[in-house]
Design a protein around this motif. Structure first.
Motif, PDB file in Angstrom:
ATOM      1  N   THR A   1       0.828  -1.205   0.000  1.00  0.00           N
ATOM      2  CA  THR A   1       0.000   0.000   0.000  1.00  0.00           C
ATOM      3  C   THR A   1       0.865   1.258   0.000  1.00  0.00           C
ATOM      4  O   THR A   1       0.732   2.116  -0.868  1.00  0.00           O
ATOM      5  CB  THR A   1      -0.954  -0.003   1.205  1.00  0.00           C
TER       6      THR A   1
ATOM      7  N   GLY B   1       2.409   2.777  -3.572  1.00  0.00           N
ATOM      8  CA  GLY B   1       1.783   4.101  -3.614  1.00  0.00           C
ATOM      9  C   GLY B   1       2.822   5.207  -3.712  1.00  0.00           C
ATOM     10  O   GLY B   1       2.660   6.171  -4.474  1.00  0.00           O
TER      11      GLY B   1
ATOM     12  N   TRP C   1      -2.455   0.266  -9.151  1.00  0.00           N
ATOM     13  CA  TRP C   1      -1.882   0.231  -7.793  1.00  0.00           C
ATOM     14  C   TRP C   1      -2.848  -0.448  -6.828  1.00  0.00           C
ATOM     15  O   TRP C   1      -2.449  -1.348  -6.077  1.00  0.00           O
ATOM     16  CB  TRP C   1      -1.544   1.652  -7.339  1.00  0.00           C
ATOM     17  N   LEU C   2      -4.109  -0.029  -6.844  1.00  0.00           N
ATOM     18  CA  LEU C   2      -5.097  -0.610  -5.930  1.00  0.00           C
ATOM     19  C   LEU C   2      -5.316  -2.092  -6.219  1.00  0.00           C
ATOM     20  O   LEU C   2      -5.454  -2.903  -5.288  1.00  0.00           O
ATOM     21  CB  LEU C   2      -6.415   0.162  -6.006  1.00  0.00           C
TER      22      LEU C   2
ATOM     23  N   PHE D   1      -3.716  -2.643   5.057  1.00  0.00           N
ATOM     24  CA  PHE D   1      -4.113  -1.642   4.063  1.00  0.00           C
ATOM     25  C   PHE D   1      -4.378  -0.297   4.722  1.00  0.00           C
ATOM     26  O   PHE D   1      -3.878   0.737   4.259  1.00  0.00           O
ATOM     27  CB  PHE D   1      -5.357  -2.109   3.289  1.00  0.00           C
TER      28      PHE D   1
ATOM     29  N   LEU E   1      -2.081   2.913   4.055  1.00  0.00           N
ATOM     30  CA  LEU E   1      -2.668   4.110   3.453  1.00  0.00           C
ATOM     31  C   LEU E   1      -2.483   5.326   4.363  1.00  0.00           C
ATOM     32  O   LEU E   1      -2.151   6.415   3.889  1.00  0.00           O
ATOM     33  CB  LEU E   1      -4.150   3.873   3.157  1.00  0.00           C
TER      34      LEU E   1
END
Length: 191
Positions: free
Chosen positions: A100, A104, A126-127, A152, A156
């Protein structure tokens, strides 16, 4: 979880695919990518702050993961016929957390190099990568669903915090704040 585990056991090709996806979230692979990207930005000279962003996000993010694992101290799932084993504690899923914030961070640094029409598909990729890595950790039986969800959320949160810190750094240097959908340094596209 037991149903998924049983299904993976009965389909060897799925197990192989899950091992590959899991590898893409492993620290050795990610740190090779991170190091390569950091060197790329370092040698571009004018954008060395992106090297600082990548290294800080990646290395300190790994430390955050370790500290949370030690604080929570959750044992890994115990299955009768394990497909894979993993060392360390279970919560959060380090692979999911690393995917993540790690992928990211790479996305945010390289996004300005992509044509604008590819920004949304890149974010979607990416997701999807994060979701597949998380699913692989469940399928291999080394995490509970709360581990991957926690990984996650924590990943994030770490990525957002580092992006906000980078944006503040830009403003202090007289540049506009970061618009994440344009990447961390939109000026890269002009260079």
């Amino acid at each position: 979880a037991n149903h998924l585990h049983g299904w993976v056991l009965s389909h060897p090709w799925v197990e192989t695919a899950m091992r590959v996806m899991s590898f893409l979230g492993s620290p050795p692979w990610f740190y090779l990518l991170l190091g390569s990207a950091a060197l790329f930005w370092w040698f571009r000279g004018a954008h060395r702050r992106l090297t600082v962003f990548l290294l800080t996000t990646g290395l300190v993010g790994g430390l955050v993961d370790t500290l949370v694992k030690v604080a929570v101290d959750r044992e890994r799932p115990s299955l009768v016929h394990p497909i894979a084993t993993a060392h360390g504690k279970s919560f959060p899923s380090g692979h999911t957390m690393l995917a993540t914030y790690g992928y990211g961070a790479l996305l945010l640094t390289f996004l300005p190099l992509l044509p604008r029409r590819l920004h949304r598909p890149a974010i979607g990729a990416w997701l999807a990568t994060v979701a597949l890595i998380a699913f692989s950790r469940l399928g291999l039986g080394v995490h509970y669903i709360s581990d991957v969800l926690g990984g996650f959320v924590l990943g994030l949160a770490w990525l957002v915090a580092m992006t906000a810190a980078f944006s503040i750094w830009r403003v202090e240097r007289g540049r506009p704040a970061v618009e994440p959908t344009e990447g961390l340094e939109p000026e890269v596209a002009r260079d």
